[in-house]
Design a protein around this motif. Structure first.
Motif, PDB file in Angstrom:
ATOM      1  N   ALA A  45       0.826  -1.210   0.000  1.00  0.00           N
ATOM      2  CA  ALA A  45       0.000   0.000   0.000  1.00  0.00           C
ATOM      3  C   ALA A  45       0.860   1.259   0.000  1.00  0.00           C
ATOM      4  CB  ALA A  45      -0.927  -0.002   1.214  1.00  0.00           C
ATOM      5  N   ILE A  46       1.980   1.221   0.720  1.00  0.00           N
ATOM      6  CA  ILE A  46       2.853   2.390   0.801  1.00  0.00           C
ATOM      7  C   ILE A  46       3.636   2.583  -0.492  1.00  0.00           C
ATOM      8  CG2 ILE A  46       4.913   3.333   1.933  1.00  0.00           C
ATOM      9  CD1 ILE A  46       3.892   2.067   4.529  1.00  0.00           C
ATOM     10  N   PRO A  56      11.398   1.414  -1.698  1.00  0.00           N
ATOM     11  CA  PRO A  56      11.510   0.243  -0.824  1.00  0.00           C
ATOM     12  C   PRO A  56      12.812   0.218  -0.025  1.00  0.00           C
ATOM     13  CG  PRO A  56      11.686  -0.399  -3.122  1.00  0.00           C
ATOM     14  CD  PRO A  56      11.337   1.054  -3.101  1.00  0.00           C
ATOM     15  N   LEU A  57      13.872   0.887  -0.514  1.00  0.00           N
ATOM     16  CA  LEU A  57      15.126   0.902   0.235  1.00  0.00           C
ATOM     17  C   LEU A  57      14.951   1.681   1.539  1.00  0.00           C
ATOM     18  CD1 LEU A  57      18.093   0.184   0.498  1.00  0.00           C
ATOM     19  CD2 LEU A  57      18.631   2.273  -0.746  1.00  0.00           C
ATOM     20  N   PHE A  58      14.324   2.851   1.461  1.00  0.00           N
ATOM     21  CA  PHE A  58      14.080   3.635   2.679  1.00  0.00           C
ATOM     22  C   PHE A  58      13.244   2.835   3.671  1.00  0.00           C
ATOM     23  CE2 PHE A  58      11.072   6.191   5.082  1.00  0.00           C
ATOM     24  CZ  PHE A  58      11.950   6.925   5.874  1.00  0.00           C
ATOM     25  N   LEU A  59      12.178   2.229   3.170  1.00  0.00           N
ATOM     26  CA  LEU A  59      11.291   1.452   4.028  1.00  0.00           C
ATOM     27  C   LEU A  59      12.030   0.294   4.696  1.00  0.00           C
ATOM     28  CD1 LEU A  59       8.325   1.579   4.811  1.00  0.00           C
ATOM     29  CD2 LEU A  59       7.864  -0.054   3.003  1.00  0.00           C
ATOM     30  N   THR A  60      12.884  -0.379   3.941  1.00  0.00           N
ATOM     31  CA  THR A  60      13.657  -1.498   4.480  1.00  0.00           C
ATOM     32  C   THR A  60      14.606  -1.023   5.581  1.00  0.00           C
ATOM     33  OG1 THR A  60      13.556  -2.616   2.349  1.00  0.00           O
ATOM     34  CG2 THR A  60      15.262  -3.346   3.878  1.00  0.00           C
ATOM     35  N   PHE A  62      14.496   1.775   7.338  1.00  0.00           N
ATOM     36  CA  PHE A  62      13.753   2.317   8.470  1.00  0.00           C
ATOM     37  C   PHE A  62      13.233   1.191   9.358  1.00  0.00           C
ATOM     38  CE2 PHE A  62       9.748   3.656  10.412  1.00  0.00           C
ATOM     39  CZ  PHE A  62      10.191   4.740  11.158  1.00  0.00           C
ATOM     40  N   ASN A  63      12.610   0.194   8.744  1.00  0.00           N
ATOM     41  CA  ASN A  63      12.048  -0.915   9.524  1.00  0.00           C
ATOM     42  C   ASN A  63      13.132  -1.715  10.236  1.00  0.00           C
ATOM     43  OD1 ASN A  63       9.475  -0.255   8.791  1.00  0.00           O
ATOM     44  ND2 ASN A  63       9.323  -1.772   7.181  1.00  0.00           N
ATOM     45  N   SER A  64      14.234  -1.962   9.552  1.00  0.00           N
ATOM     46  CA  SER A  64      15.304  -2.757  10.153  1.00  0.00           C
ATOM     47  C   SER A  64      16.018  -2.004  11.269  1.00  0.00           C
ATOM     48  CB  SER A  64      16.302  -3.184   9.084  1.00  0.00           C
ATOM     49  OG  SER A  64      15.659  -4.015   8.137  1.00  0.00           O
ATOM     50  N   SER A  65      16.169  -0.699  11.106  1.00  0.00           N
ATOM     51  CA  SER A  65      16.893   0.073  12.126  1.00  0.00           C
ATOM     52  C   SER A  65      16.080   0.266  13.399  1.00  0.00           C
ATOM     53  CB  SER A  65      17.323   1.426  11.566  1.00  0.00           C
ATOM     54  OG  SER A  65      16.186   2.200  11.254  1.00  0.00           O
ATOM     55  N   THR A  66      14.772   0.131  13.330  1.00  0.00           N
ATOM     56  CA  THR A  66      13.974   0.290  14.548  1.00  0.00           C
ATOM     57  C   THR A  66      14.218  -0.838  15.545  1.00  0.00           C
ATOM     58  OG1 THR A  66      12.092  -0.761  13.471  1.00  0.00           O
ATOM     59  CG2 THR A  66      12.123   1.645  13.489  1.00  0.00           C
ATOM     60  N   GLY A  67      14.818  -1.932  15.097  1.00  0.00           N
ATOM     61  CA  GLY A  67      15.146  -3.025  16.006  1.00  0.00           C
ATOM     62  C   GLY A  67      16.147  -2.622  17.072  1.00  0.00           C
ATOM     63  N   ILE A  68      16.927  -1.579  16.817  1.00  0.00           N
ATOM     64  CA  ILE A  68      17.911  -1.108  17.800  1.00  0.00           C
ATOM     65  C   ILE A  68      17.211  -0.571  19.048  1.00  0.00           C
ATOM     66  CG2 ILE A  68      18.167   1.283  17.032  1.00  0.00           C
ATOM     67  CD1 ILE A  68      21.078  -1.007  17.842  1.00  0.00           C
ATOM     68  N   LEU A 101      19.560  -7.246   2.784  1.00  0.00           N
ATOM     69  CA  LEU A 101      19.449  -7.536   1.356  1.00  0.00           C
ATOM     70  C   LEU A 101      18.202  -8.365   1.075  1.00  0.00           C
ATOM     71  CD1 LEU A 101      20.665  -7.350  -1.479  1.00  0.00           C
ATOM     72  CD2 LEU A 101      21.962  -9.425  -0.956  1.00  0.00           C
ATOM     73  N   ALA A 102      17.962  -9.399   1.873  1.00  0.00           N
ATOM     74  CA  ALA A 102      16.777 -10.245   1.682  1.00  0.00           C
ATOM     75  C   ALA A 102      15.501  -9.433   1.878  1.00  0.00           C
ATOM     76  CB  ALA A 102      16.815 -11.424   2.656  1.00  0.00           C
ATOM     77  N   GLN A 103      15.474  -8.590   2.889  1.00  0.00           N
ATOM     78  CA  GLN A 103      14.284  -7.774   3.153  1.00  0.00           C
ATOM     79  C   GLN A 103      14.060  -6.756   2.045  1.00  0.00           C
ATOM     80  OE1 GLN A 103      12.262  -8.426   5.902  1.00  0.00           O
ATOM     81  NE2 GLN A 103      10.865  -7.169   4.730  1.00  0.00           N
ATOM     82  N   PHE A 104      15.128  -6.168   1.530  1.00  0.00           N
ATOM     83  CA  PHE A 104      15.006  -5.211   0.425  1.00  0.00           C
ATOM     84  C   PHE A 104      14.443  -5.898  -0.817  1.00  0.00           C
ATOM     85  CE2 PHE A 104      16.974  -3.279  -3.372  1.00  0.00           C
ATOM     86  CZ  PHE A 104      16.281  -2.077  -3.360  1.00  0.00           C
TER      87      PHE A 104
END
Length: 190
Positions: A45-46, A56-60, A62-68, A101-104
Protein backbone atom coordinates in the motif's frame (compact mmCIF):
# COMPACT_ATOMS: atom_id res chain seq x y z
CA UNK A 1 13.68 -34.32 34.53
CA UNK A 2 10.50 -33.79 36.51
CA UNK A 3 8.29 -36.80 37.14
CA UNK A 4 4.75 -36.54 35.81
CA UNK A 5 2.02 -36.22 38.39
CA UNK A 6 -1.40 -37.71 37.69
CA UNK A 7 -4.30 -35.30 38.16
CA UNK A 8 -7.70 -36.18 39.58
CA UNK A 9 -9.23 -36.42 36.09
CA UNK A 10 -6.66 -39.04 35.04
CA UNK A 11 -4.56 -36.77 32.80
CA UNK A 12 -0.91 -36.35 33.60
CA UNK A 13 0.60 -32.98 34.43
CA UNK A 14 3.21 -33.49 31.69
CA UNK A 15 0.51 -33.99 29.08
CA UNK A 16 -1.27 -30.86 30.32
CA UNK A 17 1.96 -28.85 30.04
CA UNK A 18 2.56 -30.23 26.56
CA UNK A 19 -0.96 -29.27 25.46
CA UNK A 20 -0.48 -25.77 26.86
CA UNK A 21 2.87 -25.37 25.06
CA UNK A 22 1.34 -26.65 21.83
CA UNK A 23 -1.51 -24.12 22.10
CA UNK A 24 0.95 -21.32 22.86
CA UNK A 25 3.06 -22.34 19.87
CA UNK A 26 0.04 -22.38 17.57
CA UNK A 27 -0.96 -18.92 18.82
CA UNK A 28 2.54 -17.57 18.22
CA UNK A 29 2.68 -19.08 14.74
CA UNK A 30 -0.72 -17.59 13.91
CA UNK A 31 0.40 -14.21 15.20
CA UNK A 32 3.56 -14.39 13.12
CA UNK A 33 1.60 -15.25 9.98
CA UNK A 34 -0.87 -12.42 10.56
CA UNK A 35 1.95 -9.93 11.10
CA UNK A 36 3.88 -11.20 8.06
CA UNK A 37 0.96 -10.95 5.64
CA UNK A 38 -0.37 -7.68 7.04
CA UNK A 39 3.08 -6.07 6.84
CA UNK A 40 3.28 -7.14 3.19
CA UNK A 41 -0.10 -5.52 2.54
CA UNK A 42 1.10 -2.33 4.24
CA UNK A 43 4.37 -2.29 2.24
CA UNK A 44 2.42 -2.80 -0.97
CA UNK A 45 0.00 0.00 0.00
CA UNK A 46 2.85 2.39 0.80
CA UNK A 47 5.08 1.59 -2.18
CA UNK A 48 2.55 0.26 -4.68
CA UNK A 49 1.22 1.61 -7.92
CA UNK A 50 -0.66 4.88 -7.68
CA UNK A 51 1.45 6.20 -4.81
CA UNK A 52 4.22 8.74 -5.00
CA UNK A 53 6.34 6.90 -2.43
CA UNK A 54 8.08 4.10 -4.29
CA UNK A 55 11.14 3.82 -2.08
CA UNK A 56 11.51 0.24 -0.82
CA UNK A 57 15.13 0.90 0.23
CA UNK A 58 14.08 3.63 2.68
CA UNK A 59 11.29 1.45 4.03
CA UNK A 60 13.66 -1.50 4.48
CA UNK A 61 16.32 0.55 6.29
CA UNK A 62 13.75 2.32 8.47
CA UNK A 63 12.05 -0.91 9.52
CA UNK A 64 15.30 -2.76 10.15
CA UNK A 65 16.89 0.07 12.13
CA UNK A 66 13.97 0.29 14.55
CA UNK A 67 15.15 -3.03 16.01
CA UNK A 68 17.91 -1.11 17.80
CA UNK A 69 15.20 0.31 20.07
CA UNK A 70 15.15 -3.07 21.82
CA UNK A 71 18.64 -2.31 23.15
CA UNK A 72 17.73 1.05 24.76
CA UNK A 73 17.03 -0.41 28.24
CA UNK A 74 20.63 -1.66 28.29
CA UNK A 75 22.04 1.88 27.96
CA UNK A 76 21.43 2.31 31.71
CA UNK A 77 24.07 -0.38 32.39
CA UNK A 78 27.26 0.85 30.65
CA UNK A 79 29.38 -2.28 31.25
CA UNK A 80 26.68 -4.58 29.92
CA UNK A 81 25.92 -2.23 27.03
CA UNK A 82 29.55 -2.27 25.84
CA UNK A 83 29.67 -6.09 25.75
CA UNK A 84 26.35 -6.32 23.95
CA UNK A 85 27.39 -3.54 21.58
CA UNK A 86 30.34 -5.65 20.40
CA UNK A 87 28.15 -8.75 19.90
CA UNK A 88 25.58 -6.71 17.97
CA UNK A 89 28.32 -5.20 15.81
CA UNK A 90 29.67 -8.65 14.90
CA UNK A 91 26.21 -10.02 14.13
CA UNK A 92 25.26 -6.92 12.14
CA UNK A 93 28.36 -7.20 10.01
CA UNK A 94 27.46 -10.71 8.91
CA UNK A 95 23.84 -11.69 9.36
CA UNK A 96 22.49 -8.13 9.37
CA UNK A 97 23.70 -7.32 5.88
CA UNK A 98 22.28 -10.55 4.50
CA UNK A 99 18.97 -9.87 6.27
CA UNK A 100 18.84 -6.29 4.89
CA UNK A 101 19.45 -7.54 1.36
CA UNK A 102 16.78 -10.25 1.68
CA UNK A 103 14.28 -7.77 3.15
CA UNK A 104 15.01 -5.21 0.43
CA UNK A 105 14.49 -7.78 -2.33
CA UNK A 106 11.29 -8.91 -0.61
CA UNK A 107 9.97 -5.33 -0.47
CA UNK A 108 10.86 -4.72 -4.13
CA UNK A 109 9.09 -7.95 -5.10
CA UNK A 110 5.89 -6.55 -3.58
CA UNK A 111 5.97 -3.83 -6.23
CA UNK A 112 5.80 -6.49 -8.96
CA UNK A 113 3.60 -9.29 -7.60
CA UNK A 114 0.54 -9.74 -5.42
CA UNK A 115 0.77 -10.28 -1.67
CA UNK A 116 -0.81 -13.72 -2.08
CA UNK A 117 1.77 -14.91 -4.60
CA UNK A 118 4.59 -13.28 -2.63
CA UNK A 119 3.52 -15.02 0.58
CA UNK A 120 3.37 -18.42 -1.10
CA UNK A 121 6.74 -17.98 -2.80
CA UNK A 122 8.27 -16.82 0.48
CA UNK A 123 7.15 -20.13 1.96
CA UNK A 124 9.74 -21.86 -0.20
CA UNK A 125 12.42 -20.67 2.23
CA UNK A 126 12.09 -24.02 4.01
CA UNK A 127 13.03 -25.79 0.78
CA UNK A 128 16.02 -23.50 0.34
CA UNK A 129 17.05 -24.17 3.95
CA UNK A 130 17.01 -27.89 3.16
CA UNK A 131 19.11 -27.32 0.01
CA UNK A 132 21.64 -25.06 1.77
CA UNK A 133 22.01 -27.61 4.57
CA UNK A 134 22.83 -30.28 1.99
CA UNK A 135 25.09 -28.16 -0.20
CA UNK A 136 26.88 -25.90 2.29
CA UNK A 137 26.85 -27.93 5.50
CA UNK A 138 27.10 -31.34 3.81
CA UNK A 139 24.17 -32.68 5.82
CA UNK A 140 23.18 -36.17 4.70
CA UNK A 141 20.01 -36.48 2.66
CA UNK A 142 17.31 -38.26 4.61
CA UNK A 143 14.46 -39.74 2.64
CA UNK A 144 11.73 -38.31 4.85
CA UNK A 145 13.27 -34.81 4.92
CA UNK A 146 13.76 -34.82 1.15
CA UNK A 147 10.20 -35.98 0.59
CA UNK A 148 8.85 -33.27 2.93
CA UNK A 149 10.88 -30.57 1.14
CA UNK A 150 9.67 -31.81 -2.24
CA UNK A 151 6.03 -31.81 -1.08
CA UNK A 152 6.44 -28.31 0.34
CA UNK A 153 7.93 -27.07 -2.93
CA UNK A 154 5.23 -28.72 -5.05
CA UNK A 155 2.53 -27.23 -2.83
CA UNK A 156 4.02 -23.77 -3.24
CA UNK A 157 4.22 -24.25 -7.01
CA UNK A 158 0.60 -25.36 -7.23
CA UNK A 159 -0.66 -22.42 -5.19
CA UNK A 160 1.56 -19.93 -7.05
CA UNK A 161 0.36 -21.23 -10.43
CA UNK A 162 -3.23 -20.39 -9.49
CA UNK A 163 -3.50 -16.66 -10.17
CA UNK A 164 -5.27 -14.69 -7.45
CA UNK A 165 -8.63 -13.15 -8.29
CA UNK A 166 -8.43 -9.77 -9.93
CA UNK A 167 -9.00 -7.07 -7.35
CA UNK A 168 -9.31 -3.45 -8.45
CA UNK A 169 -6.07 -1.63 -7.70
CA UNK A 170 -4.15 -4.83 -6.93
CA UNK A 171 -0.63 -5.37 -8.18
CA UNK A 172 -0.56 -7.82 -11.09
CA UNK A 173 1.81 -10.76 -10.91
CA UNK A 174 4.92 -10.68 -13.06
CA UNK A 175 7.86 -13.00 -13.60
CA UNK A 176 10.14 -10.31 -12.16
CA UNK A 177 8.14 -10.14 -8.94
CA UNK A 178 8.04 -13.94 -8.67
CA UNK A 179 11.81 -14.20 -9.24
CA UNK A 180 12.48 -11.51 -6.62
CA UNK A 181 10.20 -13.26 -4.09
CA UNK A 182 12.08 -16.54 -4.67
CA UNK A 183 15.44 -14.77 -4.36
CA UNK A 184 14.40 -13.23 -1.04
CA UNK A 185 13.23 -16.65 0.19
CA UNK A 186 16.62 -18.12 -0.72
CA UNK A 187 18.45 -15.32 1.12
CA UNK A 188 16.20 -15.53 4.18
CA UNK A 189 16.97 -19.24 4.41
CA UNK A 190 20.68 -18.59 4.74
Amino acid sequence: FKPCAVLHDGRSLCRQRMEKRRAEGAAMLTGCLVLWVSSSVVVQAICGEGTDFQKPLFLTLFNSSTGILLLLPLVKQPSMFKAIQMKVARLSASVGMLWLLAQFIFNVSLLHTSVATNTVLSSTSSVFTFLWAMLLLKNPVRLLSGFAALLSFLGCCLVAAKAPSETPGAVHDSRTGDALALASAALFSL
